[in-house]
Design a protein around this motif. Sequence first.
Motif: not given
Length: 430
Positions: A59-79
């Motif tokens: 899904k991540a590889k094929s999803i197109t620009q401006e498609s809408s989604l619910y995305v779930t994941g872990m929040i990580k600090v990224d400086e």
Amino acid sequence: MKTTIAEVHKYVDQEVTIGAWIANKRSSGKIAFLQLRDGTGFIQGVVVKAEVNEEVFQKAKSITQESSLYVTGMIKVDERSPLGYELLVTNMEVIHEAVDYPITPKNHGTEFLMDNRHLWLRSKRQHAVMKIRNEVIRATYEYYNQNGFTKVDPPILTGSAPEGTTELFNTKYFDEDAYLSQSGQLYMEAAAMALGKVFSFGPTFRAEKSKTRRHLIEFWMIEPEMAFYTHEESLKVQEEYVSYLVQSVLKNCKLELGVLGRDTSKLEQVQAPFPRITYDDAIKLLHEKGFDDIQWGDDFGAPHETAIAESFDKPVFIIHYPTALKPFYMQPHPEREDVVLCADLIAPEGYGEIIGGSERIHDYELMKQRMEEHDLDPAAYDWYLQLSKYGSVPHSGFGLGLERTIAWISGIEHVREAIPFPRLLNRLYP
């Protein structure tokens, strides 16, 4: 936990779900990077093949620009991220797949982008400008509420014009003529006589056939009026208000100013008081700068305003313009009949006039005389004339153009980007 990108700082090392759109993406064999936006901001979602099931990675590889989604994941600090955080994706639920989205990451022409303004607003740059616009609006209400002003809403449909009807849109109001307002000022003067210090914030319309980067057909103005205020006292309000706007944006829109590449060092200098130059001295300054054709009594155009502003590192007031250049309601200078107690505030960096203001005439006979000199219809303006007949007091006011101010603070080239759906000389779509 369902949240927004603006709130992810509260959930570091926690799993969250965000409703978002795909602004852009790139992928390799083992990892996909999703640029996500949700209206509150932008964040990078990282999908690692080894850490998700095959369906999610595809899904991540094929999803197109401006498609809408619910995305779930872990929040990580990224400086490395402008936001300071990234989302390590664990799952994705596609809501709607966009097909052939017209605005791609490549460069597009201005007309194409304006034709697709309803979609162009989604871009990171336009998002930043709209967030700065929102902050200027928020800070405006905050400033006037903190300083004892009452908001009053003048009508948009009027039967007369404060500065003549040559640049007004005419319409029929049942069986009589009406105009789209070019300013709420006259009504705000009436409100000031009732409430002391007032301000309006609304749309105004100018039927100018202009194509410059400073002009819109429909724009928004903030118009304060203050009873018992002299011209000098009004100038102090103006410089305090503009300083408040700039400092509020610097404080609350650092990320957005960074997206736009704005040189904030210039904005940091914008603190009251502002320098002032008389119209007389401005003419002399222009002659020194090689503008030999301009003479006393001529109005300033964009090149003149820019040349004057270049001599200062803050916005500059040009005060005491010739009477003949200004509207009928401006108070004469007490020591000179040929100039009035007025000022235009010129923004730095070539953005031109952002405020016009003056002390208003409060003498009944003088107001009546000026209205006659300007051939104004006595019946249409009788209500306004009565303001100087019944308990008149010295009073002053000004109007700030919202979009020009936003363009200057944002550092964008054209005011068309400072309003969600610009109305230009040849553009009424979308």
